[in-house]
Design a protein around this motif. Structure first.
Motif, short mmCIF file in Angstrom:
data_model
loop_
_atom_site.label_atom_id
_atom_site.label_comp_id
_atom_site.label_asym_id
_atom_site.label_seq_id
_atom_site.Cartn_x
_atom_site.Cartn_y
_atom_site.Cartn_z
N ARG A 216 10.21 -0.02 8.42
CA ARG A 216 11.44 0.39 9.13
C ARG A 216 11.29 0.19 10.63
O ARG A 216 12.18 -0.35 11.29
CB ARG A 216 11.76 1.86 8.85
CG ARG A 216 12.26 2.16 7.46
CD ARG A 216 12.89 3.55 7.45
NE ARG A 216 13.10 4.03 6.10
CZ ARG A 216 12.27 4.84 5.44
NH1 ARG A 216 11.16 5.28 6.03
NH2 ARG A 216 12.53 5.22 4.22
N ALA A 219 11.36 -3.42 11.75
CA ALA A 219 12.69 -4.04 11.70
C ALA A 219 13.66 -3.36 12.65
O ALA A 219 14.73 -3.90 12.94
CB ALA A 219 13.23 -3.99 10.28
N ALA A 227 16.26 -3.26 6.51
CA ALA A 227 14.99 -3.71 7.07
C ALA A 227 14.50 -4.96 6.34
O ALA A 227 14.03 -5.92 6.96
CB ALA A 227 13.94 -2.59 6.98
#
Lengths: 244, 251
Positions: A216, A219, A227
């Motif tokens: 997470r 991204a 993500a």
């Protein structure tokens, strides 16, 4: 600590096509690792390589310190195939007892494995008369019954209702807490968040190998689905070679 | 092989059979029904003096043939189901040895064939008045051995079938020539040389000869024991070949 699974440069061809391209991955012991990816991405092939039933073109797969498929590992690894592989003309209990016997376990362990997957009340029913979801849980019971050190589960929660799915995931974490390693495949992203680590595979290539939090963070989004989309877009350009 | 795993496998296969009541009923009833047909077909046929009656001659061979054909089919389908449902792949990731599985089938269906032969023999001897010079126990033993041979051949052939349709096609391929050339229709020594040569390499020929020895002699003969040993050896060879066709790893 030695990893439960270490995959190095794994290449697999099936039916004349390359299904896995040079995969490197590790799975730490005592964890639940999710193997995520769309249908046809090579998840099942990778799992088959880990349990040692897949012919590989190149690379090594080391499981619990031994080459995948070594005779000694057969006592230590449990495998749930994607399609329920239990005997439809036996009852749930008889199936569990047979697989228990193969692993040198007794009736008590078999009954416990059946109860663990929520089939205690259906234990005396023929597997062929069960619903799809119950059938795959009967199959799961047979993978757990040997109390293996490594459990490889190919889509164990497909077709299960949400309450049961939560219970199964709680059971997986209980097992991990006692030192068991689980490799669980899924194509449902909301299950990814339940894993300690994630392997994301797409078109036969590994595109992420990290914790859900790290994925997470990398991204820059909270939603794992989003993500993954970003990881895929940031990764290789379109490549249509892999399918399996 | 591991005795615990082998016995668990035998038990598992017999339990599967027990849950399938219709199959059990067919296994038990069909040979007797067919013997009834044979009995009435030959009821009015004259018998040459000093020769066994046509019914005695044919029923004796049929007692050995029923377990052979039926266990061949049952095994081919059972093993194919193990392959297509994924249970075989799963079994091969467990401590089970290939021979545990193959001998498990051999023992389980061999037992089923022995029960079938015993029931058919009881009907043949008590209801239809079958007469053999030798003991009925030897007839049942040879019939049970035929069942084991059929299981072994079925396990081997199932490796070459991808679908049930293909598996069923192996029945005429494997079973029919053995029945035609076993000496029931034309005595083996009256056949053309090349047919005899084929008959000589087909294991059912020896099983039939062993049964005919029991039919003609009060005591077990050397030929009967030799033939029995040949059938047993053929079963072991087929089981070993079947083990060689089972691969833990596939593509």
């Amino acid at each position: 600590m030695v990893d439960a699974i270490a995959v190095r440069g794994l290449v697999v061809d099936r039916g004349g096509r390359r299904v896995l391209h040079d995969i490197d991955a590790t799975v730490p012991r005592g964890s639940v690792t999710g193997l995520l990816g769309p249908s046809g991405s090579g998840k099942t092939t990778l799992m088959r390589a880990v349990v040692g039933v897949q012919v590989v073109a190149a690379g090594t797969v080391t499981v619990l310190g031994a080459p995948a498929g070594s005779p000694l590992l057969r006592h230590r690894v449990g495998y749930l195939t994607q399609a329920p592989s239990v005997y439809p003309d036996l009852t749930v209990r008889e199936n569990a007892r047979y697989f228990a016997a193969l692993h040198g376990r007794g009736r008590a362990e078999a009954d416990r494995a059946v109860a663990d997957v929520g089939l205690a009340t259906a234990a005396g029913q023929l597997v062929g008369t069960l619903s799809g979801g119950q059938r795959s849980r009967a199959s799961l019971a047979c993978a757990l019954v040997g109390e293996p050190e490594l459990i490889v589960l190919d889509e164990p929660t497909v077709g299960q209702d949400p309450v049961l799915r939560a219970e199964l995931w709680a059971r997986f974490h209980e097992l991990a807490a006692t030192g068991t390693t689980l490799l669980v495949s899924s194509h449902v992203m909301d299950e990814a968040a339940r894993c300690d680590r994630l392997l994301l595979i797409r078109q036969g290539r590994l595109i992420a190998d990290d914790t859900p939090e790290a994925i997470r963070a990398a991204a820059g989004v909270d939603d794992l689905d989003e993500a993954f989309l970003r990881l895929i877009r940031a990764g290789q350009p379109d490549d249509q070679t892999g399918e399996a | 092989m591991n005795p615990r795993i082998l016995s668990a496998t035998v038990t598992r296969i017999l339990r599967q059979l027990r849950h399938d009541r219709r199959t059990v009923a067919l296994l038990v009833a069909v040979p007797t029904v067919l013997l009834t047909l044979v009995y009435y077909m030959y009821a009015d046929q004259p018998t040459a003096p000093g020769q066994p009656s046509a019914f005695d001659r044919i029923a004796l061979v049929m007692l050995g043939f029923f377990p052979f054909i039926i266990m061949f089919l049952v095994t081919s389908i059972a093993m194919l189901r193990e392959r297509t449902t994924g249970t075989l792949e799963r079994l091969l990731t467990t401590p089970l040895a290939k021979t545990d599985l193959l001998f498990g089938y051999g023992i389980a269906f061999g037992l089923a064939g022995a029960v079938q032969a015993a029931i058919a023999s009881a009907a043949a001897y008590w209801v239809f008045g079958l007469e053999t010079a030798g003991s009925s126990a030897l007839v049942i033993m040879i019939a049970a051995l035929n069942a084991v041979l059929a299981v072994a051949l079925g396990l081997l052939c199932s490796a070459f079938a991808r679908t049930e349709f293909q598996a069923v096609q192996f029945m005429p391929v494997v079973v029919a020539p053995q029945l035609l050339l076993c000496g029931l229709f034309v005595p083996r020594d009256e056949m053309a040389g090349w047919l005899q040569a084929i008959s000589d390499v087909l294991p059912l020929s020896y099983a039939v000869e062993a049964l005919q020895e029991v039919g003609a002699h009060a005591e077990p003969t050397g030929t009967m024991w030799r033939d029995t040993a040949i059938v047993a050896a053929a079963a072991v060879v087929a089981l070993v070949l079947a083990a060689a066709t089972l691969r833990r790893r596939s593509g």
